[in-house]
Design an enzyme around this catalytic site. Structure first.
Site, PDB file in Angstrom:
ATOM      1  N   HIS A 100       0.887  -1.173   0.000  1.00 26.09           N
ATOM      2  CA  HIS A 100       0.000   0.000   0.000  1.00 26.09           C
ATOM      3  C   HIS A 100       0.925   1.222   0.000  1.00 26.09           C
ATOM      4  O   HIS A 100       2.009   1.185   0.584  1.00 26.09           O
ATOM      5  CB  HIS A 100      -0.818   0.139   1.276  1.00 26.09           C
ATOM      6  CG  HIS A 100      -1.760  -0.974   1.604  1.00 26.09           C
ATOM      7  ND1 HIS A 100      -1.364  -2.115   2.219  1.00 26.09           N
ATOM      8  CD2 HIS A 100      -3.098  -1.078   1.444  1.00 26.09           C
ATOM      9  CE1 HIS A 100      -2.424  -2.899   2.422  1.00 26.09           C
ATOM     10  NE2 HIS A 100      -3.484  -2.298   1.962  1.00 26.09           N
ATOM     11  N   ASP A 103       2.271   2.035   3.414  1.00 22.66           N
ATOM     12  CA  ASP A 103       3.254   1.102   4.003  1.00 22.66           C
ATOM     13  C   ASP A 103       4.660   1.586   3.698  1.00 22.66           C
ATOM     14  O   ASP A 103       5.589   1.380   4.475  1.00 22.66           O
ATOM     15  CB  ASP A 103       3.181  -0.299   3.372  1.00 22.66           C
ATOM     16  CG  ASP A 103       1.803  -0.884   3.372  1.00 22.66           C
ATOM     17  OD1 ASP A 103       1.007  -0.497   4.229  1.00 22.66           O
ATOM     18  OD2 ASP A 103       1.541  -1.747   2.508  1.00 22.66           O
TER      19      ASP A 103
HETATM   20  C1  XUL Z   1      -7.497  -6.436   4.771  1.00 22.91           C
HETATM   21  C2  XUL Z   1      -6.748  -6.868   3.586  1.00 22.91           C
HETATM   22  C3  XUL Z   1      -5.953  -5.821   2.909  1.00 22.91           C
HETATM   23  C4  XUL Z   1      -5.893  -5.960   1.427  1.00 22.91           C
HETATM   24  C5  XUL Z   1      -5.194  -4.832   0.727  1.00 22.91           C
HETATM   25  O1  XUL Z   1      -8.251  -7.420   5.365  1.00 22.91           O
HETATM   26  O2  XUL Z   1      -6.772  -8.019   3.228  1.00 22.91           O
HETATM   27  O3  XUL Z   1      -4.684  -5.811   3.453  1.00 22.91           O
HETATM   28  O4  XUL Z   1      -5.278  -7.151   1.050  1.00 22.91           O
HETATM   29  O5  XUL Z   1      -5.694  -3.593   1.102  1.00 22.91           O
END
Ligand code: XUL
Ligand code: CO
Length: 435
Positions: A100, A103
């Site tokens: 993300h 992150d």
């Molecule tokens: C949350 C989840 C996230 C997604 C990406 O449950 O799985 O981390 O994978 O946003």
């Protein structure tokens, strides 16, 4: 630069008899399984957020994991984190990672500032990718942590928040493209509601459809060759999410003209939270032509929330891998370990043990699926079960050549159909025989 991962060993395949806790016993990247290497079937990835941002925090207690990049100047720390992350990724030797935006780099005071910070840290990430050959399976924007998103991003009652989220996604989509990412993921963390009392469902559905169409349009405008993926989840943190499960997302995509443009990233623990099995969700997506990628993890059988644990039961997972193989694989998707080490797992090597176990369990599940398919008993039984539909009569019905009246006449003039065993236990025994 020295990092906390320097003294960890490089992970190597050593065969099923190996007792070294850091040896891979099943994941042999180049081993050919049903005509394709294990690496090509799985395209395994490490999740940047759990592995390098996760700190052991839980609703009752403070962080337990110490990482040097958790303190100091946030931008310097972000570069330090990226360098350490790639030392870990190299030791592990898996080909992909996922991230993300938040992150990788801290949030700035404005959207412009945040974007500039991300770009700066991504330069370090890109240099590390070039140095190590490790690739990006997917990028995504965090549209759920900041308070501005407390009432959702695309489905926020305030169009200004919608615009902010759009700006963030545009930037991360472009960054993912620049880094050669194979996919772009949208997880609707708060695209849902906490209470219906303040929610206009029709309005929010229309907003989500608009948002996704904008993302798809932009993907084409910039020529991003990857796939846009939605990751279904039924709830948590919200009471209800609009991307509840595979079938719900399919309906949503078709309603908003997005079929053929968007596929799904299916997560094991999200499937179980929705009351499904992982294999059910994979099989449903494959049947509907929207299987894209997997987030690999598991829940705890006694806990009803998203515990995001590393998979450790190959027999269980073999049914999911069977569906992946039956579907012909994940294309440009892969298997991302969206899983975190437990709060008490505070040593750097715990992170390595977790991934060794996760990838080995997944590889072992793939090998079980291979043996089930080579045996052929399950596939034969399924074909026989539907053989009537391959015959002249069954085909005429499916091609629309037989009216309801003609069917009634057929039923009245033929011997009554005889029940046949579904043979569930016999088939379960076949599936278990190869575990
Ligand atoms: C949350 C989840 C996230 C997604 C990406 O449950 O799985 O981390 O994978 O946003
Ligand atoms: Co996930």
């Amino acid at each position: 630069m020295s990092t906390i991962f320097d003294r960890l060993p490089h992970i190597r395949y050593a065969g099923p008899e190996a007792t070294d806790p850091f040896a891979l016993r099943y994941y042999d990247a180049k081993r050919v399984v049903l005509g394709r290497s294990m690496e090509d079937w799985l395209r395994p990835a490490v999740a940047y957020w759990h592995s390098f941002v996760g700190n052991g925090l839980d609703p009752f207690g403070a962080p337990t994991h110490q990482r040097p990049w958790f303190s100091g100047d946030p931008v310097q720390a972000a570069h330090q984190k990226a360098e350490a992350a790639f030392v870990f990724l190299e030791k592990l030797g898996l080909p992909f990672f996922c991230f993300h935006d938040r992150d990788v780099a801290p949030e700035g005071g404005t959207l412009r500032e945040s974007n500039a910070l991300l770009d700066r840290v991504l330069e370090t990430v890109q240099a590390q990718m070039q140095r190590t050959g490790i690739r990006l399976l997917w990028g995504t924007a965090n549209l759920f942590s900041h308070p501005r998103y407390m009432a959702g991003a695309a489905t926020n009652p305030d169009p200004e928040v919608f615009a902010y989220a759009a700006g963030q996604v545009k930037h991360v989509l472009e960054a993912t493209h620049r880094l050669g990412g194979a996919n772009y993921v949208l997880w609707g963390g708060r695209e849902g509601y906490d209470t219906l009392l303040n929610t206009d469902l029709r309005q929010e559905d229309a907003q989500l459809g608009r948002f996704l169409n904008l993302v798809v349009e932009h993907k084409h405008r910039i020529g991003f060759p990857g796939t846009i993926l939605i990751e279904p989840k039924p709830m948590e943190p919200t009471k209800h999410q609009y991307d509840r499960d595979v079938a719900t997302v399919y309906g949503f995509l078709s309603r908003h003209g997005l079929l053929g443009e968007v596929k799904l990233n299916i997560e094991a623990n999200h499937a179980t939270l929705a009351g499904h099995s992982f294999e059910h969700e994979i099989a449903t997506a494959a049947a509907l032509g929207i299987l894209g990628s997997l987030d690999m993890n598991r829940g705890d059988p006694q806990n009803g929330w998203d515990t995001d644990q590393f998979p450790n039961n190959a027999q269980d997972l073999s049914l999911a891998m069977l569906e992946v193989v039956r579907a012909g694989g994940l294309g440009q998707g892969g298997v991302n370990f969206d899983a975190k080490i437990r709060r008490q797992s505070i040593d750097p090597e715990d992170l390595l043990h977790a991934h060794v176990g996760g990838i080995d369990t997944t590889a072992r599940a793939l090998l079980i699926a291979e043996r089930i398919l080579r045996d052929g008993g399950l596939e034969r039984a399924r074909e026989e079960r539907y053989a009537g539909w391959k015959s002249g009569f069954g085909q005429q019905v499916m091609q629309g050549q037989v009216s309801l009246e003609a069917l009634a006449e057929h039923a009245a003039t033929h011997p009554p159909p005889q029940p046949r065993s579904g043979r569930q236990e016999a088939l379960e025994n076949i599936a278990a025989r190869f575990a």
